[in-house]
Design a protein around this motif. Structure first.
Motif, short mmCIF file in Angstrom:
data_model
loop_
_atom_site.label_atom_id
_atom_site.label_comp_id
_atom_site.label_asym_id
_atom_site.label_seq_id
_atom_site.Cartn_x
_atom_site.Cartn_y
_atom_site.Cartn_z
N GLU A 4 0.81 -1.21 0.05
CA GLU A 4 -0.01 0.10 -0.07
C GLU A 4 0.80 1.51 0.04
O GLU A 4 0.66 2.27 -0.55
CB GLU A 4 -0.85 0.06 1.39
N ILE A 5 1.79 1.15 0.70
CA ILE A 5 2.92 2.54 0.71
C ILE A 5 3.41 2.70 -0.67
O ILE A 5 3.56 3.78 -1.20
CB ILE A 5 3.77 2.20 1.82
N ILE A 6 3.81 1.61 -1.25
CA ILE A 6 4.32 1.84 -2.40
C ILE A 6 3.50 2.25 -3.32
O ILE A 6 3.59 3.20 -4.17
CB ILE A 6 5.06 0.40 -2.94
N VAL A 7 2.11 1.68 -3.33
CA VAL A 7 1.14 2.37 -4.41
C VAL A 7 0.85 3.84 -4.12
O VAL A 7 0.62 4.45 -5.11
CB VAL A 7 -0.12 1.32 -4.25
N TYR A 8 0.85 3.92 -3.01
CA TYR A 8 0.69 5.56 -2.66
C TYR A 8 1.57 6.46 -3.22
O TYR A 8 1.48 7.67 -3.42
CB TYR A 8 0.40 5.53 -0.93
N ILE A 9 3.00 5.90 -2.92
CA ILE A 9 4.23 6.43 -3.49
C ILE A 9 4.05 6.87 -4.96
O ILE A 9 4.27 8.04 -5.31
CB ILE A 9 5.65 5.91 -3.11
N ILE A 10 3.85 5.95 -5.46
CA ILE A 10 3.46 5.70 -7.21
C ILE A 10 2.33 6.70 -7.37
O ILE A 10 2.73 7.63 -8.35
CB ILE A 10 3.28 4.28 -7.50
N ILE A 11 1.35 6.62 -6.74
CA ILE A 11 0.06 7.58 -7.03
C ILE A 11 0.43 8.97 -6.83
O ILE A 11 0.31 10.14 -7.62
CB ILE A 11 -1.05 7.24 -6.58
N GLY A 12 1.37 9.18 -5.67
CA GLY A 12 1.83 10.59 -5.55
C GLY A 12 2.88 11.11 -6.62
O GLY A 12 2.74 12.30 -7.00
N VAL A 13 3.74 10.37 -6.94
CA VAL A 13 4.53 10.73 -7.92
C VAL A 13 3.96 11.03 -9.40
O VAL A 13 4.08 12.10 -9.97
CB VAL A 13 5.78 9.80 -8.34
N VAL A 14 2.86 10.20 -9.79
CA VAL A 14 2.32 10.38 -11.03
C VAL A 14 1.40 11.82 -10.82
O VAL A 14 1.48 12.72 -11.76
CB VAL A 14 1.18 9.26 -11.28
N PHE A 15 0.94 12.00 -9.63
CA PHE A 15 0.11 13.26 -9.52
C PHE A 15 1.07 14.48 -9.43
O PHE A 15 0.68 15.39 -10.43
CB PHE A 15 -0.58 13.11 -8.15
#
Length: 60
Positions: A4-15
């Motif tokens: 979940e942390i990795i997914v949130y980091i990826i979503i944050g970078v894309v955003f």
């Protein structure tokens, strides 16, 4: 949990990349030419007479 942390980091970078791109698009200085930055225009002056008569619009 780590997934979940990795997914949130990826979503944050894309955003952040999307926000930065939108910011650059809206803050771009205006282009006074009729082509508005179009570099692949088919309407190009071919003779000396045509160079004096620039197109009003380009590519569209």
């Amino acid at each position: 949990m780590i997934q979940e942390i990795i997914v949130y980091i990826i979503i944050g970078v894309v955003f952040l990349i999307l926000v930065r791109g939108a910011f650059k698009m809206f803050m771009k200085k205006g282009d006074s030419s009729g082509c508005a930055g179009c570099s692949g225009c088919d309407i190009k002056p071919t003779s000396k007479e045509d160079k004096d008569n620039k197109p009003n619009s380009c590519c569209h």
